[in-house]
Design an enzyme around this catalytic site. Structure first.
Site, short mmCIF file in Angstrom:
data_model
loop_
_atom_site.label_atom_id
_atom_site.label_comp_id
_atom_site.label_asym_id
_atom_site.label_seq_id
_atom_site.Cartn_x
_atom_site.Cartn_y
_atom_site.Cartn_z
NE ARG A 54 -1.65 34.15 -3.91
CZ ARG A 54 -1.05 33.31 -4.54
NH1 ARG A 54 -1.24 32.09 -4.95
NH2 ARG A 54 0.27 33.55 -5.00
CD GLU A 75 -2.18 29.77 1.58
OE1 GLU A 75 -1.04 29.99 1.33
OE2 GLU A 75 -2.96 29.55 0.60
CG HIS A 120 0.03 28.10 -1.25
ND1 HIS A 120 -0.07 29.72 -1.12
CD2 HIS A 120 0.66 28.12 -2.83
CE1 HIS A 120 -0.15 30.30 -2.31
NE2 HIS A 120 0.39 29.25 -3.03
O1 LIG Z 1 3.01 30.89 -8.20
C1 LIG Z 1 2.17 31.33 -7.14
O2 LIG Z 1 1.84 32.38 -6.89
C2 LIG Z 1 1.65 30.21 -6.76
O3 LIG Z 1 1.07 30.31 -5.73
C3 LIG Z 1 1.61 28.94 -7.32
O4 LIG Z 1 1.00 27.97 -6.29
#
Ligand SMILES: O=C(O)C(=O)CO
Length: 328
Positions: free
Chosen positions: A244, A273, A292
């Site tokens: 993150r 984001e 992401h």
């Molecule tokens: O599975 C998740 O929470 C993700 O952000 C994968 O990138």
């Protein structure tokens, strides 16, 4: 059983049910009566009693007290994806509602994304692509040398299922693998991928050519990598983040990249984001940023829906829940 008699699931996806991929809707419809937020808001009286679960697909909604209070029969919130940092788990637990996620479905695709970012940054693929499409022969030679991944040291911070799958892949590149994690893995698991445990994260930072972040975002990991940690890294090292954005202090990262404290960064996650267009990270050359896309594959998204359905049905039928998130 008619669709209306099935347990109601409130779909929170980008654009409601329309945002959920067509073949996933079919999968959901076999077991649930699908209700969009719009339908719910238009017909709260009838639908609030019906909704037993919430399915979160490809988005990070706020589930607040108001919504929880308006769903008296809600039993489970099923998140597609592993990270649940967008949910107020403490609040949800006070309503006796369970939260589930999809660790099985996401681990291969997210590990692949980490490898892709590491290789792309090491070999400067994005810059290379830009040169290939708009050749600038003057800068083509020495200026564009990358670094080798093969034989280099990879430090993995966070050795859950995604971290471990990264290690498996890195082994095939003959990398020396260090890892830091709250809990040490079993000896046989370490041996299977040739990973060496670093109790102190500092040791890993000092020794690694590539540092990959694979931790969950929690109060303990918020800004885990700041100025001090970046300064501990080698000036030739690359930071890769597939966890993150808020695990890294972005201001400190901008400074470190500008001053060549580290060689480069490759980020699949940022905060916010997407980044605002004038953000300093976007002005740097020694960075790769992707939007992401850790789980953005046909296969992973489908498996995420399958895993979420299995979780929801387990909760509603009082069966053992395959992937329940601990709410403490
Ligand atoms: O599975 C998740 O929470 C993700 O952000 C994968 O990138």
């Amino acid at each position: 059983m008619g669709d209306q008699e099935l347990p109601g699931v409130l779909i929170l996806g980008v654009g409601g049910v329309e945002g959920v991929l067509e073949n996933h809707v079919g999968l959901l419809k076999k077991n649930f009566h699908l209700i969009t937020m719009k339908e719910f808001l238009e017909n709260k009286k009838e639908l609030s009693e019906k909704i037993k679960s919430i399915f979160i697909f490809e988005c990070r909604p706020t589930i607040d007290r108001g919504l929880l209070e308006s769903l008296p029969n809600l039993k489970v919130i099923a998140n597609s994806g592993v990270g649940v940092d967008h949910l107020d788990l403490k609040l949800i637990s006070t309503f006796g509602v369970k939260v589930t996620n999809t660790p099985q479905a996401v681990s291969d695709s997210t590990a692949d994304t980490g490898m892709a970012l590491m290789l792309a940054s090491a070999r400067r693929l994005v810059e290379g692509c830009q040169i290939a499409v708009a050749p600038d022969t003057e800068h083509f030679a020495v200026d564009w040398l990358g670094v080798e991944v093969t034989g280099a040291t990879l430090g993995i911070i966070g050795m859950g299922s995604i971290g471990y799958k990264v290690a498996k892949r890195a082994k095939a590149f003959d990398m020396k693998i260090l890892y830091h994690n709250r809990n040490r893995r079993k000896e046989e698991e370490e041996q299977a991928v040739g990973a060496i445990y670093c109790k102190k994260m500092e040791d890993l930072l000092q020794q690694s050519d590539f540092v990959m972040l694979v931790v969950n975002l929690t109060p303990q990991t918020h800004k885990l990598i700041g100025k001090r940690e970046l300064e501990l890294m080698k000036p030739t090292a690359t930071l890769i983040n597939i966890s993150r954005g808020a695990v890294v202090d972005q201001d400190a990262l901008v400074e470190a990249l500008q001053n060549k404290v580290i060689r480069a960064a490759a980020l699949d996650v940022t905060y916010p984001e997407p980044l605002p267009r004038n953000h300093s990270l976007l002005k740097l050359k020694n960075i790769i940023i992707t939007p992401h896309i850790g789980t953005a594959t046909v296969q992973a998204t489908y498996m995420m829906t399958e895993e979420a359905i299995t979780n929801m049905l387990a909760v509603l039928n009082g069966l053992p829940i395959p992937s329940e998130v601990c709410l403490k």
